[in-house]
Design an enzyme around this catalytic site. Structure first.
Site, short mmCIF file in Angstrom:
data_model
loop_
_atom_site.label_atom_id
_atom_site.label_comp_id
_atom_site.label_asym_id
_atom_site.label_seq_id
_atom_site.Cartn_x
_atom_site.Cartn_y
_atom_site.Cartn_z
N LYS A 66 71.43 114.68 -63.35
CA LYS A 66 70.03 115.08 -63.25
C LYS A 66 69.91 116.58 -63.50
O LYS A 66 70.68 117.38 -62.97
CB LYS A 66 69.52 114.73 -61.85
CG LYS A 66 68.02 114.86 -61.66
CD LYS A 66 67.64 114.21 -60.33
CE LYS A 66 66.17 114.28 -60.05
NZ LYS A 66 65.82 113.55 -58.81
N ILE A 87 68.50 114.09 -50.44
CA ILE A 87 68.66 115.13 -51.46
C ILE A 87 68.02 114.68 -52.77
O ILE A 87 68.42 113.69 -53.36
CB ILE A 87 70.15 115.45 -51.69
CG1 ILE A 87 70.83 115.80 -50.36
CG2 ILE A 87 70.30 116.60 -52.68
CD1 ILE A 87 72.34 115.94 -50.47
N CYS A 88 67.05 115.44 -53.25
CA CYS A 88 66.35 115.07 -54.47
C CYS A 88 67.28 114.94 -55.67
O CYS A 88 67.23 113.95 -56.40
CB CYS A 88 65.26 116.11 -54.77
SG CYS A 88 64.43 115.88 -56.36
N PHE A 89 68.15 115.93 -55.87
CA PHE A 89 68.91 115.98 -57.11
C PHE A 89 70.07 114.99 -57.16
O PHE A 89 70.75 114.90 -58.17
CB PHE A 89 69.42 117.40 -57.38
CG PHE A 89 68.45 118.21 -58.18
CD1 PHE A 89 68.57 118.30 -59.55
CD2 PHE A 89 67.40 118.85 -57.56
CE1 PHE A 89 67.66 119.02 -60.30
CE2 PHE A 89 66.48 119.58 -58.29
CZ PHE A 89 66.62 119.67 -59.67
#
Length: 292
Positions: free
Chosen positions: A170, A154-156
């Site tokens: 973030k 997951i990027c965030f």
């Protein structure tokens, strides 16, 4: 499917193009971003800053991210799209957000000096835009992430070098690719809603792991509305972020259309990549930040 290129005005001496597009499906958005990269590389288009949205909601995978990270049947059940980005990084669920894309040659002052330096300069512009709205942002300094963070899908959930946070959460996730001596960086600013929904469409060992991932994400990421305590209009937000680029790097922009050449390349990229299930499902084959 044709893209509505929007409004057009005359050029300015500064040579930067501003594209403000509405919502489109995920494959179209990624095809447009890559088409701009090739047009800038060919010298047919100037350096470009683009803003756009997504409809329907779409899960985007990083260029080298395994398709096994995705629970595809859950995406279908929700009526959402799935696309593989041309850039690196981890999965992002795009819905109710402002997405930016910056494209310029590697030797442009905004991009020169390598991946981290260009991330830093673009972060300065994004940070300035958020500060204009009164948000006290922080920028993550480069550091070695632990193994858990590097493998997180997951990027965030994982702040990276020069990405933007507020009180440790973030707020913008970005990714970059370099091709043909040209840089494309794009990123997501979530406006509102439940960021934890991404956990509904990723693969986990069991429901307990899924719920723990949701809790971790909500502790590490935020939306613009939750930070401001109010909604902000799309046009106002775009204008503010453009001013951030203007003030941080003394840039000037003119609103222009996509060129006919870019529109033709969009159609080709949709067929060969972004609407092609083989492209979406392909195995990882390297690090997108240094793709050539």
């Amino acid at each position: 499917r044709r893209y509505n290129a929007g409004m057009s005005t005359s050029t300015t001496k500064a040579g930067w193009r501003l594209l403000t597009h509405g919502e489109a499906h995920g494959a179209m958005n990624m095809a447009v971003d890559e088409a701009i990269l090739h047009a800038v590389a060919d010298g047919d288009s100037p350096p470009t800053l683009r803003f756009y949205g997504w409809n329907p909601a779409c899960l985007s995978l990083g260029r080298a991210q395994p398709i096994a990270d995705v629970a595809e049947e859950r995406i279908l059940a929700n009526g959402w799209d799935l696309v593989r980005r041309p850039t690196g990084g981890r999965a992002i669920l795009h819905q109710n957000e402002l997405t930016y894309a910056v494209v310029a040659s590697e030797d442009h002052p905004l991009m020169k000096g390598g991946v981290l330096e260009s991330y830093r300069r673009i972060s300065q512009a994004l940070t300035r835009g958020l500060e204009i709205m009164g948000i006290p942002v922080e920028v993550e300094t480069p550091q070695e992430n632990p193994e858990h963070d590097r493998s997180n899908p997951i990027c965030f959930e994982v702040p990276s070098a020069y990405e933007i946070t507020v009180d440790g959460k973030k707020i913008i996730g970005s990714a970059q690719v370099r091709k043909r001596k040209t840089v494309l960086q794009h990123g997501s600013l979530p406006l509102a809603g439940d960021l934890g929904q991404i956990c509904d469409v990723l693969s986990f060992l069991d429901d307990d792991s899924r719920e723990q991932a949701r809790r971790d994400l909500l502790q590490r990421a935020s939306t613009l509305e939750s930070l401001l305590g109010k909604q902000i209009s799309w046009n106002q937000l775009v204008g503010t972020m453009v001013r951030g680029f203007e003030r941080a790097h003394d840039l000037s922009f003119s609103r222009l259309d996509l060129t006919q050449g870019e529109l033709q390349r969009v159609g080709s990229l949709l067929e060969s990549r972004y609407e092609n299930p083989i492209w979406t499902a392909q195995k990882p084959n390297g690090h997108a930040d240094t793709d050539s």
